[in-house]
Design a protein around this motif. Structure first.
Motif, short mmCIF file in Angstrom:
data_model
loop_
_atom_site.label_atom_id
_atom_site.label_comp_id
_atom_site.label_asym_id
_atom_site.label_seq_id
_atom_site.Cartn_x
_atom_site.Cartn_y
_atom_site.Cartn_z
N VAL A 34 0.84 -1.20 0.00
CA VAL A 34 0.00 0.00 0.00
C VAL A 34 0.88 1.25 0.00
O VAL A 34 0.66 2.19 -0.79
N GLN A 35 1.89 1.27 0.87
CA GLN A 35 2.75 2.45 1.00
C GLN A 35 3.52 2.73 -0.28
O GLN A 35 3.70 3.90 -0.66
N LEU A 36 3.95 1.68 -0.97
CA LEU A 36 4.69 1.90 -2.22
C LEU A 36 3.82 2.62 -3.24
O LEU A 36 4.28 3.55 -3.92
N TYR A 37 2.57 2.19 -3.36
CA TYR A 37 1.69 2.88 -4.30
C TYR A 37 1.50 4.33 -3.90
O TYR A 37 1.56 5.24 -4.74
N PHE A 38 1.27 4.59 -2.62
CA PHE A 38 1.09 5.96 -2.16
C PHE A 38 2.36 6.79 -2.39
O PHE A 38 2.28 7.96 -2.77
N ASP A 39 3.53 6.19 -2.17
CA ASP A 39 4.79 6.90 -2.43
C ASP A 39 4.89 7.32 -3.89
O ASP A 39 5.30 8.45 -4.20
N ASN A 83 2.34 10.14 -4.57
CA ASN A 83 2.76 11.40 -3.95
C ASN A 83 3.94 12.03 -4.70
O ASN A 83 4.04 13.26 -4.78
N ALA A 84 4.82 11.20 -5.24
CA ALA A 84 5.97 11.71 -5.99
C ALA A 84 5.53 12.41 -7.27
O ALA A 84 6.26 13.26 -7.80
N GLU A 85 4.33 12.07 -7.74
CA GLU A 85 3.79 12.71 -8.95
C GLU A 85 2.83 13.84 -8.62
O GLU A 85 2.11 14.32 -9.49
N GLY A 129 0.50 13.74 -5.94
CA GLY A 129 -0.69 13.31 -5.22
C GLY A 129 -1.89 13.13 -6.13
O GLY A 129 -1.76 13.01 -7.35
N ILE A 130 -3.07 13.14 -5.55
CA ILE A 130 -4.32 13.01 -6.30
C ILE A 130 -5.12 14.29 -6.12
O ILE A 130 -5.44 14.68 -4.99
N HIS A 131 -5.38 14.97 -7.22
CA HIS A 131 -6.02 16.29 -7.20
C HIS A 131 -5.27 17.23 -6.27
O HIS A 131 -5.86 18.04 -5.55
N GLY A 132 -3.93 17.09 -6.28
CA GLY A 132 -3.07 17.97 -5.49
C GLY A 132 -2.91 17.59 -4.04
O GLY A 132 -2.18 18.25 -3.30
N ALA A 133 -3.59 16.53 -3.60
CA ALA A 133 -3.51 16.11 -2.20
C ALA A 133 -2.61 14.90 -2.06
O ALA A 133 -2.71 13.94 -2.83
N ARG A 134 -1.72 14.93 -1.08
CA ARG A 134 -0.87 13.79 -0.77
C ARG A 134 -1.68 12.76 0.03
O ARG A 134 -2.57 13.12 0.77
N ILE A 135 -1.30 11.49 -0.13
CA ILE A 135 -1.96 10.42 0.62
C ILE A 135 -1.05 9.99 1.76
O ILE A 135 0.13 9.70 1.55
N ARG A 136 -1.60 9.95 2.96
CA ARG A 136 -0.83 9.58 4.14
C ARG A 136 -1.43 8.34 4.78
O ARG A 136 -2.61 8.32 5.12
N LEU A 137 -0.61 7.31 4.95
CA LEU A 137 -1.07 6.05 5.54
C LEU A 137 -0.73 6.01 7.03
O LEU A 137 0.43 6.19 7.41
#
Length: 377
Positions: free
Chosen positions: A49-54, A57-59, A61-69
């Motif tokens: 899960v974290q790898l996908y979020f990383d 976020n490196a690109e 985020g989604i609609h400008g928002a970072r994802i935090r697990l």
């Protein structure tokens, strides 16, 4: 322009920019086993899960928002899953949950109305319980095939090729009993005979009694409805007892960890069902993406195994729903978007949800360990 006017103008621009609204982090919560016998499962789910979020976020985020697990350890204890989920909802207000581990743990969450009371969706749980599939809870979204579909694959492949006398080794809890019930019916439907069944207690590797019961029945094949530690110990003791049966474990058992625990010589020949593609594949788009991101972000203390892939796939499905839900989604908007997700191509694995079915994948494969301890299809 005089210097003082320039400074004032520049300062005004900076203050205006700082005052502009910016997308807040999207908080996603996970309650899973990071200690105890299922620690490797929870750890690899989290890492996937974290790898996908990383990568997201490196690109940007989604609609400008970072994802935090945010992750908390329940030790594979259902009462802790419930307590920690309530605590996290109150303290951290996650938009969604992801990557819970265990049938009984997920059932406890649903029985206690944790999801419905908070209106929070839970995506990609590490269980394929048929009872959960039938329950079709409006807030639970499963991204793996059911255990019944895994057992169906086993019975189709083995009974039709002459393995008629079947035994079942299972965990004595809601997970094991649920799959045992499916196995009994599927073995019968395929023309086989259930010659023995042996159980062990959850969170233990106390398998000696089950080994004795099953060995005495002399089955041609044994289906292992168990976690990795118990499967490894059962296989080890069965080999030592002289069993020549074909052992087939569900996807809840990790092949590499079995080899690590008992050695390649005892693990050789163990077959395992898988609910995601081979992590070493170079032909599946999902796996190529994971391999590239694994090399780029270098997760520590984990290997790229099937559980890792399962975590990544679940996060990928959640990420797609977040994109479709638009900026600043609510829990309800995200839940509704997930339910409307149809024929989503997650790089070669297709996910479909509907109001009547929240089990999104039917992918099942069978692999087998060779004498070098490597998986073959």
């Amino acid at each position: 322009m005089p210097l003082i006017s320039f400074v004032r103008s520049t300062l005004a621009i900076i203050l205006f920019a700082l005052a502009l609204p910016c997308a807040a982090d999207i908080v996603i919560g996970q309650i899973a086993a990071f200690s105890g016998p299922l620690a490797p499962t929870g750890t690899h789910m989290r890492a996937g899960v974290q790898l996908y979020f990383d990568a997201v976020n490196a690109e940007g985020g989604i609609h400008g928002a970072r994802i935090r697990l945010l992750s908390k350890d329940d030790g594979y204890k259902s009462e802790e899953t419930v307590r920690l989920a309530r605590e996290m909802i109150k303290e951290s207000q996650p938009l969604a949950f992801i990557g819970f581990v265990g049938t009984g743990n997920v059932e406890a969450i649903l029985d206690q109305n944790i999801l419905s009371e908070a209106g929070i969706p839970l995506v990609a749980v590490r269980t394929g319980s048929e009872s959960l599939v039938r329950r079709n809870d409006p807030f639970l979204f499963m991204t793996r095939a059911s255990y019944a579909e895994e057992v169906g694959k086993i019975t189709d492949q083995y009974i039709t090729t002459g393995y008629i006398r079947i035994a079942v080794f299972y965990q004595d809890d809601p997970f094991g009993k649920d799959v045992l019930q499916s196995a009994e019916q599927l073995i019968k439907n395929a023309g086989g005979t259930l010659v023995a069944k042996g159980a062990y207690a959850k969170n233990t590797t106390d398998v000696a009694a089950a080994v004795k019961i099953i060995a005495a029945a002399k089955p041609q094949a044994v289906i292992l409805i168990a976690n990795t530690a118990a499967s490894a110990e059962f296989l080890k003791q069965s080999r030592e007892a002289g069993s020549l049966a074909q052992h087939v474990a569900l996807s809840t058992t990790d092949a590499a960890q079995v080899v690590q625990r008992i050695g390649a010589n005892k693990a050789e020949g163990l077959a395992l069902t898988q609910v995601v593609p081979d992590p070493n594949s170079h032909t599946v788009a999902l796996i190529r993406e994971i391999q590239n991101n694994f090399a780029k972000f270098k997760p520590r203390d984990v290997t790229l195994n099937h559980t890792f892939v399962e975590g990544y796939l679940g996060a990928m499905v959640l990420g797609e729903a977040l994109r479709r839900a638009g900026p600043n989604p609510t829990r309800k908007k995200l839940r509704d978007t997930l339910e409307a997700l149809k024929n989503y191509d997650a790089g070669g694995v297709f996910i479909s949800f509907s109001p009547k079915r929240h089990a999104g994948s039917r992918f099942v494969d069978i692999t087998i360990l060779n004498r070098a301890g490597k998986l073959l299809r």
